[in-house]
Design a protein around this motif. Structure first.
Motif, PDB file in Angstrom:
ATOM      1  N   LYS A  21       0.870  -1.193   0.000  1.00  0.00           N
ATOM      2  CA  LYS A  21       0.000   0.000   0.000  1.00  0.00           C
ATOM      3  C   LYS A  21       0.903   1.239   0.000  1.00  0.00           C
ATOM      4  CE  LYS A  21      -3.551   1.820   3.034  1.00  0.00           C
ATOM      5  NZ  LYS A  21      -4.342   1.592   4.252  1.00  0.00           N
ATOM      6  N   GLY A  77      -9.604  -6.432  -0.591  1.00  0.00           N
ATOM      7  CA  GLY A  77      -9.774  -6.048   0.812  1.00  0.00           C
ATOM      8  C   GLY A  77      -9.519  -4.563   1.017  1.00  0.00           C
ATOM      9  N   ILE A  99      -6.808  -2.813  -1.212  1.00  0.00           N
ATOM     10  CA  ILE A  99      -7.241  -2.481  -2.583  1.00  0.00           C
ATOM     11  C   ILE A  99      -8.258  -1.330  -2.556  1.00  0.00           C
ATOM     12  CG2 ILE A  99      -8.662  -3.393  -4.494  1.00  0.00           C
ATOM     13  CD1 ILE A  99      -5.794  -4.249  -4.800  1.00  0.00           C
ATOM     14  N   VAL A 101     -16.258   1.847   3.205  1.00  0.00           N
ATOM     15  CA  VAL A 101     -17.331   2.823   3.407  1.00  0.00           C
ATOM     16  C   VAL A 101     -16.793   4.066   4.116  1.00  0.00           C
ATOM     17  CG1 VAL A 101     -19.532   3.200   4.613  1.00  0.00           C
ATOM     18  CG2 VAL A 101     -19.024   0.960   3.649  1.00  0.00           C
ATOM     19  N   LYS A 110       1.057   4.945   8.950  1.00  0.00           N
ATOM     20  CA  LYS A 110      -0.105   4.430   8.222  1.00  0.00           C
ATOM     21  C   LYS A 110      -0.935   5.571   7.629  1.00  0.00           C
ATOM     22  CE  LYS A 110      -2.399   1.172   8.708  1.00  0.00           C
ATOM     23  NZ  LYS A 110      -2.892   0.335   7.642  1.00  0.00           N
ATOM     24  N   ASN A 111      -1.430   5.352   6.443  1.00  0.00           N
ATOM     25  CA  ASN A 111      -2.430   6.218   5.810  1.00  0.00           C
ATOM     26  C   ASN A 111      -2.050   7.702   5.814  1.00  0.00           C
ATOM     27  OD1 ASN A 111      -3.952   3.881   5.539  1.00  0.00           O
ATOM     28  ND2 ASN A 111      -5.064   4.227   7.435  1.00  0.00           N
TER      29      ASN A 111
HETATM   30  N1  LIG Z   1     -10.626   3.555   4.679  1.00  0.00           N
HETATM   31  C1  LIG Z   1     -11.040   3.171   5.856  1.00  0.00           C
HETATM   32  O1  LIG Z   1     -11.960   3.745   6.425  1.00  0.00           O
HETATM   33  C2  LIG Z   1     -10.383   1.992   6.517  1.00  0.00           C
HETATM   34  C3  LIG Z   1     -10.962   1.420   7.660  1.00  0.00           C
HETATM   35  C4  LIG Z   1     -10.358   0.301   8.214  1.00  0.00           C
HETATM   36  C5  LIG Z   1      -9.201  -0.239   7.637  1.00  0.00           C
HETATM   37  N2  LIG Z   1      -8.670   0.345   6.530  1.00  0.00           N
HETATM   38  C6  LIG Z   1      -7.469  -0.213   5.897  1.00  0.00           C
HETATM   39  O2  LIG Z   1      -7.780  -1.511   5.408  1.00  0.00           O
HETATM   40  C7  LIG Z   1      -6.570  -2.262   5.323  1.00  0.00           C
HETATM   41  C8  LIG Z   1      -6.793  -3.646   5.888  1.00  0.00           C
HETATM   42  O3  LIG Z   1      -7.784  -4.286   5.115  1.00  0.00           O
HETATM   43  P1  LIG Z   1      -7.835  -5.871   4.988  1.00  0.00           P
HETATM   44  O4  LIG Z   1      -7.699  -6.481   6.313  1.00  0.00           O
HETATM   45  O5  LIG Z   1      -9.005  -6.188   4.134  1.00  0.00           O
HETATM   46  O6  LIG Z   1      -6.442  -6.183   4.256  1.00  0.00           O
HETATM   47  P2  LIG Z   1      -6.060  -6.724   2.786  1.00  0.00           P
HETATM   48  O7  LIG Z   1      -6.712  -5.939   1.740  1.00  0.00           O
HETATM   49  O8  LIG Z   1      -4.586  -6.789   2.795  1.00  0.00           O
HETATM   50  O9  LIG Z   1      -6.679  -8.185   2.778  1.00  0.00           O
HETATM   51  C9  LIG Z   1      -6.153  -9.166   3.652  1.00  0.00           C
HETATM   52  C10 LIG Z   1      -5.662 -10.398   2.875  1.00  0.00           C
HETATM   53  O10 LIG Z   1      -6.794 -11.141   2.433  1.00  0.00           O
HETATM   54  C11 LIG Z   1      -6.686 -11.418   1.029  1.00  0.00           C
HETATM   55  N3  LIG Z   1      -8.056 -11.501   0.536  1.00  0.00           N
HETATM   56  C12 LIG Z   1      -8.906 -10.491   0.276  1.00  0.00           C
HETATM   57  N4  LIG Z   1     -10.117 -10.965  -0.039  1.00  0.00           N
HETATM   58  C13 LIG Z   1     -10.035 -12.303  -0.002  1.00  0.00           C
HETATM   59  C14 LIG Z   1     -10.974 -13.344  -0.214  1.00  0.00           C
HETATM   60  N5  LIG Z   1     -12.257 -13.096  -0.481  1.00  0.00           N
HETATM   61  N6  LIG Z   1     -10.537 -14.620  -0.098  1.00  0.00           N
HETATM   62  C15 LIG Z   1      -9.238 -14.904   0.229  1.00  0.00           C
HETATM   63  N7  LIG Z   1      -8.330 -13.958   0.472  1.00  0.00           N
HETATM   64  C16 LIG Z   1      -8.717 -12.663   0.356  1.00  0.00           C
HETATM   65  C17 LIG Z   1      -5.854 -10.292   0.483  1.00  0.00           C
HETATM   66  O11 LIG Z   1      -5.225 -10.664  -0.711  1.00  0.00           O
HETATM   67  C18 LIG Z   1      -4.860 -10.071   1.618  1.00  0.00           C
HETATM   68  O12 LIG Z   1      -3.812 -10.999   1.502  1.00  0.00           O
HETATM   69  C19 LIG Z   1      -5.511  -1.479   6.091  1.00  0.00           C
HETATM   70  O13 LIG Z   1      -4.626  -0.907   5.169  1.00  0.00           O
HETATM   71  C20 LIG Z   1      -6.299  -0.435   6.825  1.00  0.00           C
HETATM   72  O14 LIG Z   1      -5.556   0.726   7.049  1.00  0.00           O
HETATM   73  C21 LIG Z   1      -9.254   1.441   5.961  1.00  0.00           C
END
Ligand SMILES: NC(=O)c1ccc[n+]([C@@H]2O[C@H](COP(=O)([O-])OP(=O)(O)OC[C@H]3O[C@@H](n4cnc5c(N)ncnc54)[C@H](O)[C@@H]3O)[C@@H](O)[C@H]2O)c1
Length: 356
Positions: free
Chosen positions: A73, A101, A104, A136, A148-149
């Motif tokens: 990221k 996730g 992305i 969201v 982070k971020n």
């Molecule tokens: N914008 C916001 O308001 C907000 C809020 C909370 C977290 N975040 C951010 O979100 C990120 C964490 O998100 P995350 O935990 O989804 O991480 P991620 O996107 O890295 O996904 C976690 C893992 O799961 C895998 N994966 C995704 N979907 C899958 C599926 N359906 N089946 C199998 N594997 C799958 C991905 O390839 C990755 O290896 C952090 O960077 C955090 O800062 C943002």
């Protein structure tokens, strides 16, 4: 004033993509637009073929695939995606579909919003964490080293499609990672929800369906009162001041923690601080701490780890005028923003994470 007037503009659509008219929306809303799917390697392995064969509108889509994980990221990956968008001659008339996730969704939103001053985008979150939280609310961002971020902007997808079918391939530990953000929603906003969540077996994704809507609605309610995080929205940062510092520290040490696990440790530490500031009583603290420790375990930090985490935390984006400000609990189900905490107490809270 602008702050109060803005609320979530994205259409949030719950249900299986094939049943909620995903293809029809693409066809009718974006008839002459190129479609680009941004995804990561792991999600592509499970879901890319499904998405491009099941939905006619995506048959000719351009695919941009990046490596999975928080360590990607970063700006270098954004640059490679912008170069690919340029090669595909993408314009503001086109549409980027973020399939993945929180990484992305956060990074894809950032990439789309900066490219040619803003290409429209859609989020299809595929982790529990992204479905209940990251997809969201309009926060898009990338990391800057251990912070982070740090680089990002508020920008919303036109649609968010929340289809729990994607969770069927998600590893159990990722379900627990998403669960932490749901627990946060209960702790800061709704004691009944916290009590319900304690009974939930999140390891079977099919149990989780009704709770996703509750979490998204709680988040929407908070954001509706404060889109740009001047006050109430800061409540959603509970667990994140310490959680982000822990996550950033282990990320650069190349021992990444799942985001939700880091947030869970952050919530334990910040509940301890809430106790020491007499905002919650011992019974509530033990309720929270024992429950989180049972699921997420302890986190052993040596002296150097603690010093480094505090250093990162003091540079965190949530600090205002050099003060280290926290969102703390004010009883279970309520939170208090902009609480100053001294370094000694932060240190004690980190030490407490090692206790069994
Ligand atoms: N914008 C916001 O308001 C907000 C809020 C909370 C977290 N975040 C951010 O979100 C990120 C964490 O998100 P995350 O935990 O989804 O991480 P991620 O996107 O890295 O996904 C976690 C893992 O799961 C895998 N994966 C995704 N979907 C899958 C599926 N359906 N089946 C199998 N594997 C799958 C991905 O390839 C990755 O290896 C952090 O960077 C955090 O800062 C943002």
């Amino acid at each position: 004033m602008q702050n109060q007037l803005r609320s979530i503009k994205s259409a949030l659509i719950f249900g299986q993509l094939s049943e909620v008219g995903f293809n029809k929306i693409l066809k009718e809303k974006y008839p002459n637009s190129k479609k680009i799917i941004l995804t990561d390697d792991t999600v592509a392995e499970h879901w890319l073929e499904f998405i491009i064969t099941e939905f006619d509108e995506l048959k000719g889509a351009e695919i941009i695939q990046i490596p999975s994980g928080e360590e990607n990221k970063v700006i270098e990956i954004c640059t490679s995606v912008w170069e690919a968008l340029s090669q595909y001659e993408i314009s503001r008339n086109d549409i980027i579909i973020n399939l993945g996730g929180g990484v992305i969704c956060d990074m894809g939103g950032f990439i789309a919003s900066c490219f040619k001053r803003g290409v429209r985008f859609i989020n299809i979150p595929t982790t529990l964490l992204a479905q209940v939280d990251a997809s969201v609310g309009g926060k898009t961002a990338i990391d800057l080293g251990e912070y982070k971020n740090q680089i990002g902007l508020f920008s919303e997808p036109e649609y968010v499609f929340i289809d729990t079918h994607f969770l069927s391939t998600l590893p159990t530990e990722q379900l627990y990672s998403g669960y932490a953000e749901m627990i946060k929603h209960g702790l800061i906003f709704d004691k009944n929800y916290w009590n319900e969540l304690k009974q939930l077996d999140v390891s079977d994704y099919q149990n989780v369906l009704p709770y996703i809507t509750t979490s998204v609605n709680l988040k929407k309610t908070i954001i509706a009162s404060d889109y740009f995080e001047k006050n109430q929205r800061k409540k959603l940062n509970f667990g994140h001041t310490i959680g982000h510092a822990i996550e950033g520290y282990f990320l650069v040490k190349q021992k990444p923690l799942l985001h939700g696990f880091a947030v869970a440790y952050g919530m334990m530490a910040e509940s301890f601080i809430s106790l020491k500031k007499n905002l919650i009583n011992k019974e509530d603290f033990e309720d929270i701490n024992l429950f989180l420790k049972k699921i997420y375990g302890s986190l052993v930090l040596n002296d150097n780890d603690q010093i480094e985490i505090i250093r990162i935390l003091r540079n965190d984006k949530k600090n205002d005028q050099q003060k280290t400000l926290f969102t703390l609990l004010d009883g279970i189900g309520t939170a208090r923003i902009n609480q100053e905490v001294n370094i000694e107490l932060i240190g004690q809270s980190l030490m407490m994470l090692s206790d069994n």
